[in-house]
Design a protein around this motif. Structure first.
Motif, mmCIF file in Angstrom:
data_model
loop_
_atom_site.group_PDB
_atom_site.id
_atom_site.type_symbol
_atom_site.label_atom_id
_atom_site.label_comp_id
_atom_site.label_asym_id
_atom_site.label_seq_id
_atom_site.Cartn_x
_atom_site.Cartn_y
_atom_site.Cartn_z
ATOM 1 N N ALA A 718 0.845 -1.205 0.000
ATOM 2 C CA ALA A 718 0.000 0.000 0.000
ATOM 3 C C ALA A 718 0.877 1.250 0.000
ATOM 4 O O ALA A 718 0.569 2.242 -0.660
ATOM 5 C CB ALA A 718 -0.922 -0.004 1.218
ATOM 6 N N THR A 719 1.980 1.190 0.731
ATOM 7 C CA THR A 719 2.911 2.322 0.777
ATOM 8 C C THR A 719 3.478 2.598 -0.609
ATOM 9 O O THR A 719 3.499 3.726 -1.099
ATOM 10 C CB THR A 719 4.063 2.010 1.751
ATOM 11 N N ARG A 720 3.934 1.530 -1.245
ATOM 12 C CA ARG A 720 4.514 1.646 -2.582
ATOM 13 C C ARG A 720 3.490 2.259 -3.552
ATOM 14 O O ARG A 720 3.807 3.177 -4.309
ATOM 15 C CB ARG A 720 4.948 0.246 -3.051
ATOM 16 N N ASN A 721 2.241 1.775 -3.492
ATOM 17 C CA ASN A 721 1.221 2.271 -4.415
ATOM 18 C C ASN A 721 0.836 3.717 -4.124
ATOM 19 O O ASN A 721 0.583 4.485 -5.044
ATOM 20 C CB ASN A 721 -0.019 1.384 -4.371
ATOM 21 N N ALA A 722 0.790 4.059 -2.848
ATOM 22 C CA ALA A 722 0.445 5.448 -2.502
ATOM 23 C C ALA A 722 1.485 6.402 -3.076
ATOM 24 O O ALA A 722 1.149 7.481 -3.563
ATOM 25 C CB ALA A 722 0.344 5.609 -0.986
ATOM 26 N N ILE A 723 2.757 6.010 -3.026
ATOM 27 C CA ILE A 723 3.809 6.888 -3.567
ATOM 28 C C ILE A 723 3.716 6.910 -5.096
ATOM 29 O O ILE A 723 3.726 7.967 -5.723
ATOM 30 C CB ILE A 723 5.218 6.416 -3.153
ATOM 31 N N ALA A 724 3.606 5.704 -5.696
ATOM 32 C CA ALA A 724 3.671 5.613 -7.153
ATOM 33 C C ALA A 724 2.496 6.324 -7.824
ATOM 34 O O ALA A 724 2.642 6.884 -8.900
ATOM 35 C CB ALA A 724 3.722 4.147 -7.579
ATOM 36 N N THR A 725 1.321 6.311 -7.194
ATOM 37 C CA THR A 725 0.152 6.904 -7.854
ATOM 38 C C THR A 725 -0.028 8.375 -7.525
ATOM 39 O O THR A 725 -0.938 9.001 -8.041
ATOM 40 C CB THR A 725 -1.142 6.160 -7.465
ATOM 41 N N CYS A 726 0.808 8.933 -6.655
ATOM 42 C CA CYS A 726 0.667 10.361 -6.349
ATOM 43 C C CYS A 726 1.049 11.159 -7.599
ATOM 44 O O CYS A 726 2.092 10.925 -8.192
ATOM 45 C CB CYS A 726 1.559 10.749 -5.178
ATOM 46 N N PRO A 727 0.189 12.110 -8.023
ATOM 47 C CA PRO A 727 0.448 12.819 -9.283
ATOM 48 C C PRO A 727 1.629 13.794 -9.227
ATOM 49 O O PRO A 727 1.998 14.344 -10.259
ATOM 50 C CB PRO A 727 -0.867 13.575 -9.538
ATOM 51 N N CYS A 728 2.198 14.004 -8.073
ATOM 52 C CA CYS A 728 3.293 14.978 -8.009
ATOM 53 C C CYS A 728 4.516 14.450 -8.747
ATOM 54 O O CYS A 728 4.610 13.268 -9.058
ATOM 55 C CB CYS A 728 3.661 15.266 -6.560
ATOM 56 N N GLU A 729 5.465 15.344 -8.990
ATOM 57 C CA GLU A 729 6.625 14.927 -9.751
ATOM 58 C C GLU A 729 7.708 14.349 -8.844
ATOM 59 O O GLU A 729 8.167 13.238 -9.037
ATOM 60 C CB GLU A 729 7.178 16.129 -10.508
ATOM 61 N N ALA A 730 8.095 15.121 -7.837
ATOM 62 C CA ALA A 730 9.286 14.740 -7.081
ATOM 63 C C ALA A 730 9.012 14.522 -5.593
ATOM 64 O O ALA A 730 9.932 14.566 -4.793
ATOM 65 C CB ALA A 730 10.353 15.809 -7.269
ATOM 66 N N GLY A 731 7.740 14.278 -5.266
ATOM 67 C CA GLY A 731 7.460 14.050 -3.853
ATOM 68 C C GLY A 731 6.797 15.267 -3.238
ATOM 69 O O GLY A 731 7.222 16.396 -3.466
ATOM 70 N N CYS A 732 5.731 15.013 -2.470
ATOM 71 C CA CYS A 732 4.982 16.123 -1.872
ATOM 72 C C CYS A 732 4.436 15.617 -0.541
ATOM 73 O O CYS A 732 4.589 14.453 -0.208
ATOM 74 C CB CYS A 732 3.852 16.540 -2.818
ATOM 75 N N PRO A 733 3.792 16.480 0.217
ATOM 76 C CA PRO A 733 3.255 16.022 1.504
ATOM 77 C C PRO A 733 2.207 14.921 1.365
ATOM 78 O O PRO A 733 1.966 14.169 2.303
ATOM 79 C CB PRO A 733 2.634 17.288 2.095
ATOM 80 N N SER A 734 1.573 14.818 0.178
ATOM 81 C CA SER A 734 0.598 13.745 -0.009
ATOM 82 C C SER A 734 1.261 12.383 -0.127
ATOM 83 O O SER A 734 0.583 11.371 -0.048
ATOM 84 C CB SER A 734 -0.218 13.978 -1.282
ATOM 85 N N CYS A 735 2.552 12.338 -0.391
ATOM 86 C CA CYS A 735 3.191 11.025 -0.509
ATOM 87 C C CYS A 735 4.376 10.891 0.445
ATOM 88 O O CYS A 735 4.276 10.200 1.439
ATOM 89 C CB CYS A 735 3.548 10.691 -1.950
ATOM 90 N N VAL A 736 5.496 11.552 0.180
ATOM 91 C CA VAL A 736 6.706 11.216 0.933
ATOM 92 C C VAL A 736 7.196 12.284 1.897
ATOM 93 O O VAL A 736 8.128 12.035 2.664
ATOM 94 C CB VAL A 736 7.858 10.812 -0.025
ATOM 95 N N GLN A 737 6.593 13.477 1.869
ATOM 96 C CA GLN A 737 7.039 14.464 2.852
ATOM 97 C C GLN A 737 6.288 14.256 4.164
ATOM 98 O O GLN A 737 5.147 13.831 4.158
ATOM 99 C CB GLN A 737 6.800 15.876 2.319
ATOM 100 N N SER A 738 6.954 14.550 5.275
ATOM 101 C CA SER A 738 6.323 14.339 6.578
ATOM 102 C C SER A 738 6.301 15.640 7.367
ATOM 103 O O SER A 738 7.298 16.350 7.427
ATOM 104 C CB SER A 738 7.089 13.280 7.367
ATOM 105 N N PRO A 739 5.153 15.938 8.009
ATOM 106 C CA PRO A 739 5.074 17.173 8.789
ATOM 107 C C PRO A 739 5.928 17.122 10.048
ATOM 108 O O PRO A 739 6.207 18.142 10.653
ATOM 109 C CB PRO A 739 3.592 17.256 9.148
ATOM 110 N N LYS A 740 6.341 15.917 10.468
ATOM 111 C CA LYS A 740 7.099 15.864 11.717
ATOM 112 C C LYS A 740 8.520 15.394 11.484
ATOM 113 O O LYS A 740 9.164 14.870 12.376
ATOM 114 C CB LYS A 740 6.376 14.986 12.737
ATOM 115 N N CYS A 741 8.993 15.570 10.260
ATOM 116 C CA CYS A 741 10.349 15.129 9.966
ATOM 117 C C CYS A 741 11.339 15.919 10.806
ATOM 118 O O CYS A 741 11.282 17.144 10.858
ATOM 119 C CB CYS A 741 10.652 15.314 8.488
#
Ligand SMILES: [Zn+2]
Ligand SMILES: [Zn+2]
Length: 765
Positions: A718-741
């Motif tokens: 599910a993690t892999r699919n959530a990242i792969a299907t996110c329409p952003c180009e290089a990563g965004c808060p909807s996929c790989v950015q974290s608010p508590k990083c």
């Protein structure tokens, strides 16, 4: 449920909340609408075992004929059966347990009501007072009770309302003073019991076992009947057994009428991208705008916000958006407020003086709130039980209600807002708790031994892990074995050292330096992040600047003032693997469940203006390290298998995969992303390989990492699919950015994360 004050007369058009939403749309934010039909109520009469005075009092408050589940619960409890009532929010569970408990009290017994919060107990006390039954002497026993009130309660109360904290550190260590109360204890009510999950749930389970032992020690006749009340949950009877150790009958056939609800799913619009950063408008900003729009349209609305700070910000922004008089209709509500302030806010919302409120989950629990036509839920609330509980705050009196789920810009919310089936038709999850956690069980056994020496049969009460733990405590000199049992061997009060709401340490008081006024409180880990020296602290719409945090005294000194920026702390994390519990191999990749020690330290903070970092060096902080012994799930893969990772950015790939995995774990374990933490590295010293850790944020673990290990293939897919299907180009808060990083979201490689997870998953069984 008619114990609740009647709804205000001037009711709204059913569709007014929905009309506000439609008018507020700019770019297709309303992605899904779903009508959840209402239901007719089924009523019956009380069983004959309910005392006529109680039935009459309930009838005078509007419960003339109870709903079927209310009567069923009362009948079972009065027949001596333990019961768990698991029906919807606002289905009138309280009339069911009150009918049974008050009947027992009129027959000469006592009843103990346990709520997770002081506020809820106070609310229940008012409901009982409103019934006006002679012979009921009800009172709250909590941290605000004066000594005189406590003494009165010990001598006279026959209906005591309290919380698990007060039972474990007030009543049980001083059980002799409550002897009269325990002797006649007939009913124990555990309200909102679905909230007892994770470490808190595990502690409460042990507190209830200690309570059962003391009740048995003093009790004459039958041991008390336990009545649990819960939101709809997946496995009510299991939940009751885990919490109390007793078999209970589950009452799940909900006879109450249900208002039709329109569930709206709302995805905030994309902001203009700046500096190649793609982001959606924050859910809290959207919530503030929608809350203001509702207030303007005279639609009473409640906005649930994940964080305390968020609730403050939303209330403040909604007030700013509303001019003049209307601004005064909006307030914030959260735990950490002083009791009088909370009471006043609750009364304001009930009476209609306030029509918009931004709240944390502190208001999710049974506090009676009526007249609300709309509920805004800003961000996934952590569990399906909470989602329905929050949505259930709207439309109590049989009116069409609107619930709005506003997606945050993170992987889980993005996934849910586009998968309405998963959000709205998913079964409510079972509660995950682990009473055998040695960090939980040990201290409670010590506390129990200090209350009364432990005997062999007692150990059975505390579960299969108790025998080993008692031996460990004896070896450590905490307990001393004598022929008659195990005695507590030290000169302390062990219950004092138990922090049942997690290992959070002493609360830090936030105090206005010039006046000495107490502004609020927060737990110590939060204090490191939010009230460090130089932090900007928001409280009830007011902005404060922290002049200094004095951890030794558990106090943060603040001055009122808005410097025009906010602050964001940054921390560093390290993980040591202490002991491996389980390991599976997926081809070259390996999955490990292990006991770990996590070291964290808040090291600096940045200033933000309008949510963007101000270009200046971060300000260093000198705060102590905090260590946490807990459980982690980790996956590793040898670096020579990773040649296909784009740009060879192994660190970015691992970090991005870690963030998304943490974001998605709440779909599989009953936790939220703030209950868990992570660490990723392209070369971890313990494994010599690229390693991603996801750990429980509570000492001894809470079962979340273990759950992740068990469902790893589904979770990581599910993690892999959530990242792969996110329409952003290089990563965004909807996929790989974290608010508590703790690393300012750097490095991150979206493409790398997908190929890393593909490699890890390529040989799953
Ligand atoms: Zn994305
Ligand atoms: Zn990070």
């Amino acid at each position: 449920m008619p114990i609740i004050a009647p709804r205000r007369a001037e009711t709204r058009q059913d569709s007014s909340a929905l009309a506000v939403l439609r008018a507020a749309q700019r770019a297709g934010e309303l992605v899904h609408l779903e009508d959840i039909p209402g239901q007719q109520g089924r009523s019956t009469s009380w069983p004959e075992t309910v005392r006529p005075e109680i039935a009459a009092a309930l009838a005078a408050r509007g419960v003339v004929s109870p709903w079927t589940h209310q009567a069923q619960a009362a009948a079972l409890a009065l027949a001596g059966r333990h019961v768990i009532i698991a029906t919807r929010a606002a289905s009138g569970k309280s009339a069911g347990y009150l009918a049974a408990a008050l009947s027992q009290v009129l027959d000469g017994g006592t009843a103990l009501y346990i709520a997770p919060t002081k506020a809820l107990a106070a609310d229940q006390l008012k409901a009982i007072g409103d019934l006006g039954v002679r012979g009921i002497r009800a009172t709250c026993y909590d941290g605000d009770s004066t000594i005189a009130e406590r003494t009165w309660a010990q001598a006279h109360a026959n209906y005591l309302l309290t919380n698990p904290d007060m039972i474990q550190n007030g009543m049980l260590p001083n059980h002799a003073r409550w002897r009269g109360f325990f002797r006649r204890l007939r009913v124990v009510i555990i309200d909102e019991c679905h909230g007892y999950r994770g470490v808190f749930g595990s502690h409460v389970a042990q507190v209830l076992r200690r309570l059962r032992r003391i009740a048995a020690h003093y009790g004459v006749g039958q041991p008390p009947v336990f009545i649990l009340a819960s939101a709809t949950i997946g496995n009510p009877a299991d939940c009751a057994r885990q919490l109390t150790g007793l078999d209970a009958v589950a009452v799940t056939d909900d006879g109450s009428p249900r208002a039709p609800v329109t569930f709206a799913l709302w995805e905030p619009p994309l902001l203009h991208t700046y500096a190649e950063v793609r982001a959606r408008r924050p859910a809290t900003t959207e919530a503030a705008d929608l809350l203001a729009a509702m207030v303007r349209a005279e639609v009473p609305a409640l906005a649930f916000i994940r964080s305390r700070r968020g609730a403050e910000t939303v209330a403040m922004a909604a007030r700013d958006a509303l001019d003049g008089e209307l601004a005064g209709n909006v307030a914030a509500y959260r735990s950490g407020y002083l009791p009088d302030d909370r009471r006043e806010l609750e009364a304001g919302l009930r009476g209609g003086r306030l029509t918009g409120m931004a709240t944390t989950s502190a208001l999710e629990l049974g506090i009676n709130m009526t007249g609300l036509d709309a509920v805004l839920i800003a961000g996934w609330p952590g569990t399906w039980a909470s989602l329905w509980q929050q949505a259930g705050r709207a439309g109590r009196a049989g009116h069409h209600a609107t619930a709005v789920f506003i997606a945050r810009d993170d992987p889980l919310d993005s996934y849910l807002v586009h998968h309405p089936d998963k959000l709205l038709r998913h079964p409510v999850e079972p509660a995950v708790l682990d009473p055998a956690n040695p960090y939980v069980l040990g201290p409670h056994l010590a506390a129990a031994a200090a209350e009364l020496p432990l005997t062999g049969p007692d150990l059975e009460l505390f579960g299969p892990a108790a025998a080993t733990t008692v031996n460990d405590l004896t070896a450590a000199g905490e307990l001393r074995k004598r022929p008659s049992g195990w005695y507590y061997a030290r000169h302390r009060r062990p219950s004092r050292e138990i922090s049942i709401r997690g290992d959070l340490g002493r609360p830090v008081r936030v105090v206005e330096e010039a006046t000495g006024r107490l502004v609020g409180t927060m737990d110590e880990p939060s204090a490191h992040r939010y009230v460090h020296d130089g932090a900007v602290y928001l409280h009830q719409g007011e902005s404060y600047l922290v002049s200094r945090l004095e951890l030794a005294d558990s106090v943060a000194l603040v001055e009122p003032g808005d410097p025009g920026y906010t602050t964001q702390a940054r921390d560093l994390t390290d993980i040591d693997v202490m002991r491996e519990r389980r390991r599976v191999r997926w081809g070259d990749a390996e999955l490990v469940l292990a006991d770990v020690r996590v070291t964290r330290q808040v090291v600096e903070y940045a200033r933000l203006r309008s949510g963007k970092k101000i270009k200046e060096p971060a300000v260093p902080l000198e705060l102590p390290q905090r260590t946490l012994s807990t459980v982690a799930v980790a996956w590793t893969i040898p670096n020579d298998c990773l040649l296909s990772i784009p740009g060879n950015d192994l660190g970015g790939a691992a970090h991005a995969a870690e963030h998304a995995a943490i974001g998605l774990l709440p779909l599989f374990a009953t936790c939220d992303r703030w209950d868990i933490g992570g660490l990723s590295t392209e070369l971890h010293p313990a494994t010599g390989q690229l390693t991603v850790f996801v750990y429980d944020g509570h000492a001894g673990g809470a079962g979340f990492a273990e759950r992740g290990f068990t469902v790893a293939a589904d979770w990581l897919s599910a993690t892999r699919n959530a990242i792969a299907t996110c329409p952003c180009e290089a990563g965004c808060p909807s996929c790989v950015q974290s608010p508590k990083c703790g690393n300012g979201n750097s490095p991150l490689s979206k493409a790398g994360a997908v190929s890393l997870l593909d490699l890890v998953l390529s040989n799953t069984p």
